[in-house]
Design a protein around this motif. Structure first.
Motif: not given
Length: 311
Positions: A27-32, A35-41, A65-69, A107-110
């Motif tokens: 369900n990655s599209q729903i999750a994205f 996540l996008d809406s949460y971050f935008e607000q 995180l990788s897609c949105r950088q 896919n992060i270092d911390y």
């Protein structure tokens, strides 16, 4: 979005923390979208865990995180050392394994906030704190916290950290909600009582509440005659909680402006006399939008006491 400071982090955490237990690659599209809406607000704090969806949650967040950088614009909170079929896993070995696996999936270092998902009181706090401090020194963890620990055990661990010169636990995540559970929702989980609240008031340690909306108890989906959801019946059905629901509805009506009992319940978590954040778990963007409205609801001390049947 209102914010809360956490010692050791350069950025403040948004008061509404986005829970991702339902996220998966399927369900990655729903999750994205969520996540996008949460971050935008203005939301910037994302909660996940090593055990959520057998790694699917962390992988989905990592993909986003990788897609949105935008890694350095968000705070990643993940949890490890959850028990398995063989029992408790709060050991240096399990902590290290879960941490390294989570870093790989995300896919992060911390990790900004790394929490121990459970406790094992039989393991001395020095072993646990020494292990966590080692990972902090290596740069893999910025700050540490607990989930479902007693406040007495947190205090014991932090007293040891003070003696050793470690940062110690800087955030705690038990269950805090207007609806009080009859029994733990899941084995080993901790819900706060008045003594726990008094401890947080004294220490001012930030509290990140999971299940802050009591599984939807205040949405209007449940009633004393509706027994379709056995877990809700087992955990939340009692006369005091029905009275809390009635009072939440009454206060929501008084507040007006589209405020509902569910907004009041979430505002109850966010209006304590110590730093609080509420973990929410929307499964669609409309649920996220609804939760955001609760941030603006201010409750007086008298309203808080009245909602909680203390007057």
């Amino acid at each position: 979005m209102k914010m809360t400071s956490v010692k050791g982090l350069k950025k403040e955490c948004s008061q509404l923390v986005l829970g991702t237990v339902f996220f998966s690659l399927k369900n990655s599209q729903i999750a994205f979208d969520i996540l996008d809406s949460y971050f935008e607000q203005g939301g910037n704090t994302i909660d996940t865990a090593h055990v959520y969806g057998k790694g699917q949650s962390e992988k989905t967040v990592g993909m986003w995180l990788s897609c949105r950088q935008i890694r350095h614009e968000v705070i990643i909170l993940t949890k490890g050392a959850h028990h398995d079929a063989n029992g408790p896993r709060v050991t240096p070995e399990a902590i290290t394994y879960d941490l390294m696996t989570s870093l790989d999936r995300l896919n992060i270092d911390y990790i900004d906030i790394y929490m121990l998902h459970r406790d094992n009181p039989h393991v001395p706090v020095d072993e646990i704190m020494d292990s966590l401090y080692e990972h902090q020194q290596s740069g893999l963890i910025r700050t540490i916290g607990t989930s479902n620990w007693t406040y007495q055990r947190i205090e014991e661990a932090n007293n040891y950290a003070i003696r050793k010169g470690y940062p110690g636990f800087v955030v705690n995540s038990p269950n805090l909600s207007l609806a009080k559970p009859n029994e733990p929702r899941w084995p080993g989980c901790i819900s706060v009582n008045q003594g726990y609240i008094d401890w947080h008031k004294r220490t001012q340690l930030p509290l990140f509440s999971w299940s802050s909306q009591a599984g939807g108890f205040f949405t209007g989906k449940y009633s004393p005659d509706n027994k379709e959801h056995p877990d809700m019946v087992r955990v939340y059905y009692n006369s005091d909680n029905w009275e809390r629901l009635r009072r939440a509805n009454e206060l929501a009506y008084q507040k007006g402006n589209g405020i509902t009992a569910n907004h009041i319940a979430l505002a109850y978590v966010l209006n304590h006399p110590f730093p609080t954040c509420a973990l929410i778990g929307p499964e669609k963007t409309s649920e996220l939008e609804s939760s955001l409205k609760a941030i603006e609801v201010e409750l007086s001390e008298d309203e808080m006491k009245w909602l909680d049947l203390r007057c």
